[in-house]
Design an enzyme around this catalytic site. Structure first.
Site, PDB file in Angstrom:
ATOM      1  N   CYS A   1      13.752 -21.262 -19.470  1.00 54.11           N
ATOM      2  CA  CYS A   1      12.130 -21.196 -19.949  1.00 54.11           C
ATOM      3  C   CYS A   1      11.999 -20.845 -21.279  1.00 54.11           C
ATOM      4  O   CYS A   1      12.572 -20.824 -22.259  1.00 54.11           O
ATOM      5  CB  CYS A   1      11.719 -20.681 -19.063  1.00 54.11           C
ATOM      6  SG  CYS A   1      10.034 -21.250 -19.273  1.00 54.11           S
TER       7      CYS A   1
ATOM      8  N   HIS B   1      12.528 -23.465 -14.307  1.00 56.31           N
ATOM      9  CA  HIS B   1      12.882 -22.473 -12.737  1.00 56.31           C
ATOM     10  C   HIS B   1      13.617 -22.139 -12.437  1.00 56.31           C
ATOM     11  O   HIS B   1      13.365 -22.976 -10.636  1.00 56.31           O
ATOM     12  CB  HIS B   1      12.036 -21.421 -12.914  1.00 56.31           C
ATOM     13  CG  HIS B   1      10.741 -20.544 -14.456  1.00 56.31           C
ATOM     14  ND1 HIS B   1      11.230 -19.372 -14.173  1.00 56.31           N
ATOM     15  CD2 HIS B   1      10.162 -21.297 -15.168  1.00 56.31           C
ATOM     16  CE1 HIS B   1      10.612 -18.654 -15.784  1.00 56.31           C
ATOM     17  NE2 HIS B   1       9.769 -20.024 -16.162  1.00 56.31           N
TER      18      HIS B   1
ATOM     19  N   GLU C   1      15.700 -20.537 -10.797  1.00 52.92           N
ATOM     20  CA  GLU C   1      15.128 -19.881  -8.824  1.00 52.92           C
ATOM     21  C   GLU C   1      14.530 -19.857  -8.812  1.00 52.92           C
ATOM     22  O   GLU C   1      13.864 -19.851  -7.688  1.00 52.92           O
ATOM     23  CB  GLU C   1      15.003 -18.203  -9.925  1.00 52.92           C
ATOM     24  CG  GLU C   1      13.591 -17.439 -10.268  1.00 52.92           C
ATOM     25  CD  GLU C   1      13.948 -18.565 -12.422  1.00 52.92           C
ATOM     26  OE1 GLU C   1      12.500 -17.777 -12.821  1.00 52.92           O
ATOM     27  OE2 GLU C   1      14.612 -19.605 -12.684  1.00 52.92           O
TER      28      GLU C   1
END
Length: 153
Positions: A44, A125, A127
């Protein structure tokens, strides 16, 4: 100093604002780490800052993608991924000057992923629970970057 791989984490912030101490420090760190040959993974804001350090334009998006799941192409495959950003690196007018840098761009020319010698950046992202194959992409990125870690013994 001793990390084999450095992850440049998420924001928030404007990665082009060099009057902000945190953004200036981020750019200084990227330059020093690249000089030392450390493999870098940008996520990001880290991706945006990495792209900016490579000379790519980074702009505020017309609409934020905070909390948006999108289908985009990364590493040659389409993935459903979670985005949380207001800024994005964009493909320069006239295309890339650095042919050693691989870019995955969306339909608006936003750079979703970048890959070069010893560096990878993800605008999304991996995750996030919204990134259905995020961990697989993260694993692949780390495996790619491992080849740039110098042998210790």
């Amino acid at each position: 100093e001793t990390a084999d791989l450095v992850i440049l984490g998420p924001g928030p912030g404007d990665p082009t604002d060099m009057t902000h101490p945190r953004m200036k420090k981020l750019q200084t760190s990227i330059a020093a780490l690249r000089h030392r040959g450390k493999p870098l993974l940008g996520i990001c804001l880290g991706h945006q800052a990495l792209a900016f350090s490579l000379g790519l334009p980074v702009t505020r998006q017309a609409r934020s993608t905070q909390g948006l799941q999108r289908e985009v192409k990364v590493f040659g495959e389409v993935h459903r991924l979670g985005f949380y950003n207001s800024f994005s690196p964009v493909l320069p007018e006239g295309g890339m000057l650095n042919s050693a840098l691989k870019l995955d761009c969306d339909e608006d020319g936003r750079v979703i992923a970048l890959q070069g010698d010893g560096l990878i950046g993800f605008q999304f992202h991996p995750e996030s629970v919204m990134s259905e194959s995020g961990y697989r992409l993260l694993y692949k990125a780390i495996r790619i970057l491992q080849q740039f870690v110098p042998d210790i013994g």
